[in-house]
Design a protein around this motif. Structure first.
Motif, PDB file in Angstrom:
ATOM      1  N   THR A 391       0.871  -1.185   0.000  1.00 53.84           N
ATOM      2  CA  THR A 391       0.000   0.000   0.000  1.00 53.84           C
ATOM      3  C   THR A 391       0.898   1.220   0.000  1.00 53.84           C
ATOM      4  O   THR A 391       1.696   1.422   0.927  1.00 53.84           O
ATOM      5  CB  THR A 391      -0.924   0.033   1.223  1.00 53.84           C
ATOM      6  OG1 THR A 391      -1.751  -1.139   1.212  1.00 53.84           O
ATOM      7  CG2 THR A 391      -1.791   1.277   1.218  1.00 53.84           C
ATOM      8  N   MET A 392       0.792   2.009  -1.056  1.00 56.90           N
ATOM      9  CA  MET A 392       1.695   3.144  -1.217  1.00 56.90           C
ATOM     10  C   MET A 392       0.914   4.459  -1.142  1.00 56.90           C
ATOM     11  O   MET A 392      -0.221   4.544  -1.609  1.00 56.90           O
ATOM     12  CB  MET A 392       2.417   3.050  -2.559  1.00 56.90           C
ATOM     13  CG  MET A 392       3.196   1.757  -2.734  1.00 56.90           C
ATOM     14  SD  MET A 392       4.072   1.696  -4.304  1.00 56.90           S
ATOM     15  CE  MET A 392       5.286   2.996  -4.066  1.00 56.90           C
ATOM     16  N   VAL A 393       1.546   5.466  -0.563  1.00 57.26           N
ATOM     17  CA  VAL A 393       0.926   6.777  -0.474  1.00 57.26           C
ATOM     18  C   VAL A 393       2.011   7.836  -0.609  1.00 57.26           C
ATOM     19  O   VAL A 393       3.127   7.682  -0.106  1.00 57.26           O
ATOM     20  CB  VAL A 393       0.167   6.966   0.863  1.00 57.26           C
ATOM     21  CG1 VAL A 393       1.104   6.870   2.049  1.00 57.26           C
ATOM     22  CG2 VAL A 393      -0.604   8.273   0.874  1.00 57.26           C
ATOM     23  N   GLU A 394       1.706   8.879  -1.327  1.00 58.81           N
ATOM     24  CA  GLU A 394       2.643   9.991  -1.489  1.00 58.81           C
ATOM     25  C   GLU A 394       2.583  10.886  -0.254  1.00 58.81           C
ATOM     26  O   GLU A 394       1.505  11.326   0.161  1.00 58.81           O
ATOM     27  CB  GLU A 394       2.276  10.815  -2.725  1.00 58.81           C
ATOM     28  CG  GLU A 394       3.203  11.990  -2.973  1.00 58.81           C
ATOM     29  CD  GLU A 394       2.756  12.840  -4.147  1.00 58.81           C
ATOM     30  OE1 GLU A 394       3.429  13.858  -4.416  1.00 58.81           O
ATOM     31  OE2 GLU A 394       1.734  12.497  -4.781  1.00 58.81           O
ATOM     32  N   LEU A 395       3.739  11.130   0.339  1.00 59.14           N
ATOM     33  CA  LEU A 395       3.810  11.956   1.538  1.00 59.14           C
ATOM     34  C   LEU A 395       4.211  13.376   1.163  1.00 59.14           C
ATOM     35  O   LEU A 395       5.203  13.590   0.475  1.00 59.14           O
ATOM     36  CB  LEU A 395       4.822  11.364   2.525  1.00 59.14           C
ATOM     37  CG  LEU A 395       4.498   9.973   3.067  1.00 59.14           C
ATOM     38  CD1 LEU A 395       5.583   9.502   4.021  1.00 59.14           C
ATOM     39  CD2 LEU A 395       3.144   9.961   3.768  1.00 59.14           C
ATOM     40  N   LEU A 396       3.420  14.323   1.605  1.00 60.47           N
ATOM     41  CA  LEU A 396       3.697  15.731   1.337  1.00 60.47           C
ATOM     42  C   LEU A 396       4.017  16.426   2.656  1.00 60.47           C
ATOM     43  O   LEU A 396       3.341  16.220   3.665  1.00 60.47           O
ATOM     44  CB  LEU A 396       2.486  16.403   0.676  1.00 60.47           C
ATOM     45  CG  LEU A 396       2.015  15.795  -0.647  1.00 60.47           C
ATOM     46  CD1 LEU A 396       0.774  16.527  -1.136  1.00 60.47           C
ATOM     47  CD2 LEU A 396       3.116  15.867  -1.700  1.00 60.47           C
ATOM     48  N   ASP A 397       5.038  17.228   2.630  1.00 57.43           N
ATOM     49  CA  ASP A 397       5.465  17.932   3.842  1.00 57.43           C
ATOM     50  C   ASP A 397       4.717  19.255   3.984  1.00 57.43           C
ATOM     51  O   ASP A 397       5.310  20.334   4.061  1.00 57.43           O
ATOM     52  CB  ASP A 397       6.972  18.168   3.801  1.00 57.43           C
ATOM     53  CG  ASP A 397       7.491  18.682   5.148  1.00 57.43           C
ATOM     54  OD1 ASP A 397       6.793  18.469   6.156  1.00 57.43           O
ATOM     55  OD2 ASP A 397       8.566  19.297   5.164  1.00 57.43           O
ATOM     56  N   VAL A 398       3.411  19.170   3.951  1.00 60.38           N
ATOM     57  CA  VAL A 398       2.563  20.353   4.132  1.00 60.38           C
ATOM     58  C   VAL A 398       1.427  19.988   5.075  1.00 60.38           C
ATOM     59  O   VAL A 398       1.097  18.821   5.257  1.00 60.38           O
ATOM     60  CB  VAL A 398       1.983  20.858   2.786  1.00 60.38           C
ATOM     61  CG1 VAL A 398       3.080  21.380   1.888  1.00 60.38           C
ATOM     62  CG2 VAL A 398       1.186  19.754   2.090  1.00 60.38           C
ATOM     63  N   GLY A 399       0.835  20.981   5.667  1.00 60.43           N
ATOM     64  CA  GLY A 399      -0.303  20.747   6.539  1.00 60.43           C
ATOM     65  C   GLY A 399      -1.608  20.774   5.755  1.00 60.43           C
ATOM     66  O   GLY A 399      -1.641  20.586   4.543  1.00 60.43           O
ATOM     67  N   LEU A 400      -2.665  20.993   6.467  1.00 57.31           N
ATOM     68  CA  LEU A 400      -3.980  21.082   5.839  1.00 57.31           C
ATOM     69  C   LEU A 400      -4.023  22.336   4.973  1.00 57.31           C
ATOM     70  O   LEU A 400      -3.740  23.440   5.438  1.00 57.31           O
ATOM     71  CB  LEU A 400      -5.057  21.135   6.918  1.00 57.31           C
ATOM     72  CG  LEU A 400      -6.502  20.997   6.464  1.00 57.31           C
ATOM     73  CD1 LEU A 400      -6.748  19.623   5.844  1.00 57.31           C
ATOM     74  CD2 LEU A 400      -7.450  21.217   7.640  1.00 57.31           C
ATOM     75  N   GLU A 401      -4.395  22.167   3.716  1.00 58.93           N
ATOM     76  CA  GLU A 401      -4.359  23.283   2.773  1.00 58.93           C
ATOM     77  C   GLU A 401      -5.762  23.641   2.290  1.00 58.93           C
ATOM     78  O   GLU A 401      -6.597  22.768   2.057  1.00 58.93           O
ATOM     79  CB  GLU A 401      -3.499  22.924   1.556  1.00 58.93           C
ATOM     80  CG  GLU A 401      -2.034  22.749   1.854  1.00 58.93           C
ATOM     81  CD  GLU A 401      -1.237  22.484   0.594  1.00 58.93           C
ATOM     82  OE1 GLU A 401      -0.453  23.360   0.186  1.00 58.93           O
ATOM     83  OE2 GLU A 401      -1.421  21.406   0.001  1.00 58.93           O
ATOM     84  N   VAL A 402      -5.970  24.928   2.126  1.00 60.09           N
ATOM     85  CA  VAL A 402      -7.214  25.411   1.540  1.00 60.09           C
ATOM     86  C   VAL A 402      -7.198  25.121   0.043  1.00 60.09           C
ATOM     87  O   VAL A 402      -6.178  25.294  -0.628  1.00 60.09           O
ATOM     88  CB  VAL A 402      -7.377  26.925   1.786  1.00 60.09           C
ATOM     89  CG1 VAL A 402      -8.597  27.466   1.057  1.00 60.09           C
ATOM     90  CG2 VAL A 402      -7.480  27.215   3.273  1.00 60.09           C
ATOM     91  N   TYR A 403      -8.324  24.674  -0.484  1.00 60.12           N
ATOM     92  CA  TYR A 403      -8.410  24.434  -1.928  1.00 60.12           C
ATOM     93  C   TYR A 403      -8.453  25.784  -2.648  1.00 60.12           C
ATOM     94  O   TYR A 403      -9.271  26.655  -2.317  1.00 60.12           O
ATOM     95  CB  TYR A 403      -9.658  23.621  -2.272  1.00 60.12           C
ATOM     96  CG  TYR A 403      -9.733  23.263  -3.738  1.00 60.12           C
ATOM     97  CD1 TYR A 403      -9.047  22.159  -4.237  1.00 60.12           C
ATOM     98  CD2 TYR A 403     -10.466  24.056  -4.627  1.00 60.12           C
ATOM     99  CE1 TYR A 403      -9.084  21.833  -5.583  1.00 60.12           C
ATOM    100  CE2 TYR A 403     -10.512  23.739  -5.970  1.00 60.12           C
ATOM    101  CZ  TYR A 403      -9.820  22.636  -6.439  1.00 60.12           C
ATOM    102  OH  TYR A 403      -9.857  22.322  -7.773  1.00 60.12           O
TER     103      TYR A 403
END
Length: 699
Positions: A391-403
């Motif tokens: 099971t793979m997932v891309e990890l982003l070094d950001v918090g919750l972002e507004v669309y």
């Protein structure tokens, strides 16, 4: 002809005699009037002379009674100290919010714990709200000698930081949930949606996993909230969160907790510039009425909550952690609440294309009721993908972002709009159609522009509206719509017990008083009892005031209320003295509104009083009308049914310097014994309620 002449002379003579008799009667009546006025002046002079001779002894006796207020204040100080000691001994893991080291450690540890889910945040929220409430009540109740100005600033800093940290933790928990949104995919739509709620918060979230335009709307059945998105958003990797908090941690502190001063704190502002607010809230309001220049000098362009950041740093041994926490908290919370510049411009334009002028809410007149609705469009993070046995997932070094949403044009050429339906909270009352406002983080104020097509369904308890984007919104209500009071009455019901009844414009409120506690007995609106969730519960007068305001029943005028309520201005110092002296007599005497109070002039108060030794209603009592100016009391000959107002004193009555000595002239020994034996806590509770409602100034 000769006969007719005699008849004419006889008629003229009769008329002359009648005129002479009428003139004589008029002279006699004038002499009698002048004599009555002379005798009345002599009476007043005798009464005034006797009053002047007895002032010193009366005030000395009255001051001994007033010691009960000091006894009540000392009891409350001792109680708070004992509560702090018991909390220390309990070792229950919760911090003392007044101790910088403890509260800083609590916030730092929670900030570092970033793996919590929404349910855990809800559980921790109960502790945080309790800490905030303790600080708010301490700021409002504490005497000047209990806490310093520096401590007051510090406590307000802690309140703001706890509020911001709580919102930050909801953002982190939201991100953690969205990362695994695909695990909770709905079998029918292929999207993810969930509702979590407790007594403080309703957390609704929807994740657009499949991006199908036919699923552009969703209804959170458990909560009663719903939304409809423009087609462009229905095709995007977007999540919609609707976070309804029963509390308001968005508005400035002085709005959230009436009685706290408005301030615009910064690292360069000296705490000595802030006026001492150790008085009770009512006393501060009185000061505002008496000295409007003090209020005028306060900062009116408050940047609100997040600019208060100096005091706690000075008292903390953990300065670096506090600075880091503030920066991260502000970054995460403000980004989600603040629309982009483009979105903000579009919000000011109605969906139909007509541009609106910015409309900033006057928070002295309109206040949020029913909490705050944080409505956000969020960037959907990468979802886990199954690749073989992995099971793979891309990890982003950001918090919750507004669309990054930019509304386009609908098929009819108008601007696209987001349609929102909110379930109106069951635990509040909106006496009129609420005003919808959205929060502007840049200006730190609520605004009503950018909201259109409002439909309010009172029976269904729902409100629907359209916006050009996503914002934090609240339902506002006129803070003064229940003022002025139509009637009020206070009477004893037992030993150190009483009943306070207020008839406001839309509601009748009954409050029981016992010792240092109050209980909301009933709130009747259109002959129906409401607010059952807070009736029948004993609490402090301050807690009752907060509960009623949260429920939309605001019967507590502020220092600025005269701008919005058409009542005659009254002398503040005399008003406070009246409440003190009424409270001292409340164990054996009933008080009620007089129709003549408004006509008595700004320096005088007129109210009804009667001895009351039974537990029943005071409606059948034989009332006396007293007039009080803070220095002198007189018993008026006037009655409620008199045709015009008159200051003429009742026969065989005297002037006195206090209400106590006035009622003592005609009261029974039993009544005066009850007054002498009345408990200091009961007296203080009555005084707090009278001072908070200000019935003599707003009825």
């Amino acid at each position: 002809m000769k006969f007719n002449g005699k008849k004419g002379k006889s008629k003229k003579g009769k008329e002359a005699r009648l005129r002479a008799e009428a003139l004589l009667r008029a002279q006699q009546e004038e002499e009698e009037r002048l004599e009555r006025e002379r005798l009345y002046r002599e009476l007043l002079e005798r009464l005034e002379a006797k009053y002047q001779g007895e002032i010193e002894s009366e005030l000395a006796q009255h001051n001994s009674l007033k010691q009960k207020f000091l006894s009540a204040q000392q009891w409350k100080m001792d109680y708070r100290e004992q509560a702090r000691w018991e909390h220390y001994l309990s070792c229950d893991g919760t911090p003392d919010p007044t101790v910088p080291q403890e509260i800083n450690t609590f916030m730092s540890l929670w900030r570092d714990d970033q793996d919590q889910d929404v349910q855990l945040v809800m559980e921790k929220e109960e502790v945080v709200l309790h800490l905030i409430e303790k600080l708010e009540f301490l700021l409002l109740e504490a005497a000047p000698e209990e806490i310093t100005d520096k401590q007051r600033d510090q406590y307000q800093e802690v309140i703001v930081q706890l509020q911001d940290l709580l919102h930050q933790k909801y953002n982190e928990a939201t991100l953690n949930l969205l990362k695994i949104a695909s695990m909770y995919e709905d079998s029918e739509t292929g999207n993810m949606h969930t509702v979590l709620q407790d007594k403080n918060v309703t957390f609704c979230i929807w994740a657009n996993l499949k991006k199908k335009p036919r699923f552009k709307d969703h209804s959170f059945q458990e909560a009663g909230h719903a939304f409809e998105l423009p087609v462009s958003l229905a095709l995007s990797s977007v999540a919609v969160r609707l976070l309804h908090t029963q509390y308001d941690h968005v508005s400035p502190l002085w709005v959230q907790c009436q009685g706290l001063p408005r301030q615009e704190a910064s690292a360069t502002v000296e705490s000595t510039e802030q006026p001492d607010t150790g008085q009770g809230p009512g006393e501060e309001e009185e000061k505002g009425r008496e000295e409007p220049s003090v209020l005028a000098a306060e900062e009116t362009g408050s940047k609100g909550r997040k600019e208060s950041s100096a005091s706690l740093k000075e008292t903390s041994n953990n300065t670096g952690d506090i600075k880091e926490m503030q920066e991260e908290t502000e970054k995460n919370s403000e980004n989600l609440d603040a629309p982009s510049q483009e979105e903000e411009a579009l919000l000011q334009e109605e969906p139909g294309g007509r541009e609106e002028a910015p409309q900033v809410v006057d928070l002295e007149q309109l206040v949020p009721v029913g909490g705050v609705f944080h409505i956000s469009a969020l960037q959907l993070p990468p979802q886990a993908q199954d690749v073989g046995d992995w099971t793979m997932v891309e990890l982003l070094d950001v918090g919750l972002e507004v669309y990054p949403y930019s509304p386009g044009k609908a098929e009819d050429g108008t601007q696209e709009a987001v349609q929102i339906t909110l379930r109106v909270p069951d635990n509040v009352i909106y006496f009129k159609v609420p005003v919808i406002a959205r929060w502007d983080p840049a200006g730190q104020w609520w605004r009503t522009d950018g909201i259109s097509k409002v439909t309010y369904e009172a029976e269904e308890k729902s409100i629907t509206f359209s916006m050009g984007g996503f914002s934090t919104v609240a339902l506002l209500q006129d803070a003064h719509l229940n003022l002025p009071y139509q009637a009020w009455e206070l009477h004893p019901t037992g030993v150190d017990e009483g009943l306070f009844t207020l008839t406001a414009v839309f509601a009748t409120i009954q409050i029981r008083i016992k010792d240092n506690q109050c209980m909301l007995s009933s709130v009747v609106v259109e002959e129906e009892e409401v607010l059952s969730h807070i009736t029948g519960k004993w609490m402090s007068p301050l807690a009752l005031r907060a509960a009623l305001k949260r429920a939309g029943v605001n019967i507590f005028p502020a220092e600025y209320s005269p701008k919005y309520v058409p009542v005659p201005r009254k002398a503040a110092l005399a008003e406070v003295k009246a409440y003190e002296q009424m409270a001292l007599l409340a164990a054996a005497f009933a008080f009620a509104r007089s129709r003549w109070n408004g006509e008595a002039g700004p320096e005088q108060f007129v109210f009804k009083v009667s001895e009351h030794l039974t537990a029943g209603s005071a409606k059948g009592n034989h009332w006396s009308l007293l007039m009080f100016d803070g220095e002198k009391v007189q018993h008026l000959k006037l009655t409620e049914t008199s045709e015009a107002f008159s200051e003429e004193v009742e026969e065989k009555s005297e002037f006195h310097s206090t209400l106590y000595h006035m009622v003592k002239d005609s009261a029974s020994n039993t009544a005066m014994d009850k007054v002498e034996r009345a408990g200091c806590l009961f007296i203080d509770s009555v005084y707090q309620l009278l001072l908070a409602t200000r019935v003599l100034a707003y009825s």
